[in-house]
Design an enzyme around this catalytic site. Structure first.
Site, PDB file in Angstrom:
ATOM      1  N   PHE A 137      23.429  24.479  29.126  1.00 28.19           N
ATOM      2  CA  PHE A 137      23.911  25.294  30.272  1.00 28.19           C
ATOM      3  C   PHE A 137      24.614  26.762  29.514  1.00 28.19           C
ATOM      4  CE2 PHE A 137      27.221  27.476  32.645  1.00 28.19           C
ATOM      5  CZ  PHE A 137      26.568  27.934  33.897  1.00 28.19           C
ATOM      6  N   ASP A 142      20.172  26.738  34.098  1.00 25.93           N
ATOM      7  CA  ASP A 142      20.256  25.372  33.573  1.00 25.93           C
ATOM      8  C   ASP A 142      19.193  24.579  34.366  1.00 25.93           C
ATOM      9  OD1 ASP A 142      20.700  23.602  32.145  1.00 25.93           O
ATOM     10  OD2 ASP A 142      23.004  23.150  33.044  1.00 25.93           O
ATOM     11  N   TRP A 163      29.864  21.426  21.657  1.00 24.67           N
ATOM     12  CA  TRP A 163      29.935  20.840  22.669  1.00 24.67           C
ATOM     13  C   TRP A 163      27.844  22.169  22.689  1.00 24.67           C
ATOM     14  CZ3 TRP A 163      26.666  17.579  25.236  1.00 24.67           C
ATOM     15  CH2 TRP A 163      26.198  18.015  26.921  1.00 24.67           C
ATOM     16  N   ASP A 180      23.564  18.669  23.959  1.00 28.30           N
ATOM     17  CA  ASP A 180      23.014  18.418  24.998  1.00 28.30           C
ATOM     18  C   ASP A 180      21.831  18.137  25.236  1.00 28.30           C
ATOM     19  OD1 ASP A 180      23.060  18.427  27.657  1.00 28.30           O
ATOM     20  OD2 ASP A 180      23.628  20.395  28.121  1.00 28.30           O
TER      21      ASP A 180
HETATM   22  C1  SPV Z   1      26.229  21.958  30.378  1.00 26.45           C
HETATM   23  O1  SPV Z   1      26.661  22.639  29.745  1.00 26.45           O
HETATM   24  O2  SPV Z   1      25.162  21.813  30.152  1.00 26.45           O
HETATM   25  C2  SPV Z   1      26.396  20.354  31.002  1.00 26.45           C
HETATM   26  C3  SPV Z   1      27.476  20.467  31.748  1.00 26.45           C
HETATM   27  O3  SPV Z   1      25.456  19.608  30.653  1.00 26.45           O
HETATM   28  S1  SPV Z   1      27.802  20.664  32.575  1.00 26.45           S
HETATM   29  O4  SPV Z   1      26.745  22.717  33.451  1.00 26.45           O
HETATM   30  O5  SPV Z   1      28.882  20.157  34.109  1.00 26.45           O
HETATM   31  O6  SPV Z   1      25.683  20.017  33.659  1.00 26.45           O
HETATM   32 MG    MG Z   2      24.052  19.970  30.497  1.00 28.50          MG
END
Ligand code: SPV
Ligand code: MG
Length: 290
Positions: free
Chosen positions: A44, A54, A40, A81
Site C-alpha cells: 500500500f 494498491d 513492513w 508484503d
Molecule cells: C499494506 O500495507 O500494503 C497492507 C495492509 O497490505 S492494508 O493496506 O491494510 O491491506
Molecule cells: Mg498490502
C-alpha cells in the site's frame, strides 16, 4: 542469525513483535531508530508513493527493488508484503526465492485473487481463492525458501471479504496445515471485536498477526492480553505521517510566500546528511582517498 531467526526470537522473547510500514530505506531507517522490531515493506505504501492504487498495478520487480534497498539499510528484519504472490503457486515459489535472496525475514501472502484490490477500500473488489489453491501457494513458498529463510505468513482476507469468522478460522487452520508460520487475519471493522473473536476461538499454537489500521483502539497491551497475537503491523503510518507533514509545510510556504518560518520547524539539512550517512562517507574519504 538470519532475519527470520531474529524475528522468531523477538516474538518468543517479547510475546509481541511490532513492525512499522516503510516505503523506502529512509522511512525504514527512521522506524528502526524509533525502536520498532521490524519493517513492513508495505504494498500500500509503495503504491501510494508511486501515486497509484494498491491494486496489483506495481510489478514484483518494483516492490522487490525497494524491499532490497530497505534490507540494505536497516539491521532489523524486513517483512515483505508480496500481495497474492503475483500469480499462481509457481509464481509464488519464484517470488519467495527472490525475496529470500534479498534478505527478508518474512513474506506475507494473502488469499485473494490476482489482481487484488486494496483491503480497506469501502466497496472494494474482495474475492478469495479456493482454500486448496492457497494451501498450494503456502507449500510452494515454504519449499522455495532456503534453510532459515523467510517465515511464511499466510494472510486470510475472509473477514475483509465478508465471509465470516467460521470461514476465517477454516482458512487459518488450513493454512497452518500447509506450513504457515503465522496467520495474519485482516479486518476493516472499526472496532476490534471481530479480530478479538477470531483470537478467542483460535486454539492452535501458531501466532496471529494483526494490522490494526481500522481499529486503532486495540493497543499493544490489549493484544498481549489475548496471549495469541505474536505480531502487530502498523500498515500505513509512514506514508500518512509523511503526507500530513508535507501538506502542512507546503501550505505554509504558499501562504507566507517563502520558507522563513517553516525553516525552523522542519528537520535541518544536516539531519538529512546524517540520515544519508554522510559522516560515514567522510570517514571513508579520509581513509581511502589519496
Ligand atoms: C499494506 O500495507 O500494503 C497492507 C495492509 O497490505 S492494508 O493496506 O491494510 O491491506
Ligand atoms: Mg498490502
Amino acid at each position: 542469525m538470519t532475519a527470520s531467526q531474529i524475528l522468531k526470537d523477538t516474538i518468543a522473547r517479547e510475546g509481541l513483535a511490532h513492525a512499522m510500514a516503510a516505503h523506502n530505506p529512509l522511512s525504514a531507517r527512521l522506524a528502526e531508530r524509533a525502536g520498532f522490531h521490524a519493517i513492513w515493506a508495505s504494498g500500500f505504501e509503495l503504491s501510494a508513493a508511486y501515486g497509484v492504487p494498491d491494486a496489483s498495478l506495481l510489478s514484483m520487480t518494483q516492490h522487490l527493488d525497494m524491499t532490497r534497498a530497505i534490507c540494505e539499510q536497516v539491521a532489523i528484519p524486513v517483512i515483505a508484503d508480496i500481495d497474492t504472490g503475483y500469480g499462481n503457486a509457481i509464481n509464488v515459489g519464484h517470488v519467495v526465492a527472490a525475496y529470500d535472496r534479498a534478505g527478508v525475514g518474512a513474506v506475507v501472502i494473502e488469499d485473494k485473487t490476482f489482481p487484488k484490490d486494496t483491503s480497506l477500500l469501502a466497496g472494494g473488489r474482495q474475492e478469495l481463492v479456493r482454500i486448496e489453491e492457497f494451501q498450494g501457494k503456502i507449500e510452494a513458498a515454504c519449499a522455495a525458501r532456503s534453510k532459515d529463510g523467510p517465515l511464511v505468513i499466510a494472510r486470510t482476507e475472509a473477514l475483509i471479504a465478508g465471509a465470516g469468522l467460521d470461514e476465517a478460522h477454516r482458512r487459518g487452520r488450513a493454512y497452518v496445515e500447509a506450513g504457515a508460520d503465522l496467520i495474519l487475519v485482516h479486518s476493516k471493522q472499526k472496532t476490534p471485536h471481530e479480530v478479538l473473536a477470531f483470537c478467542a476461538h483460535w486454539d492452535l499454537k501458531t501466532p496471529i498477526a494483526l494490522v490494526p489500521t481500522a481499529y486503532p483502539d486495540l493497543t499493544e497491551s490489549k493484544m498481549r492480553a489475548t496471549g495469541k497475537i505474536g505480531l502487530v503491523i502498523y500498515g500505513n503510518h509512514a506514508i500518512r505521517a509523511a503526507v500530513s507533514e508535507m501538506k502542512r509545510v507546503f501550505a505554509r510556504i504558499r501562504e507566507e510566500g517563502g520558507i522563513k518560518s517553516v525553516d525552523k520547524e522542519i528537520v535541518s539539512v544536516d539531519e538529512i546528511f546524517e540520515l544519508q550517512d554522510v559522516p560515514g562517507m567522510k570517514a571513508r574519504e579520509k581513509r581511502f582517498l589519496r
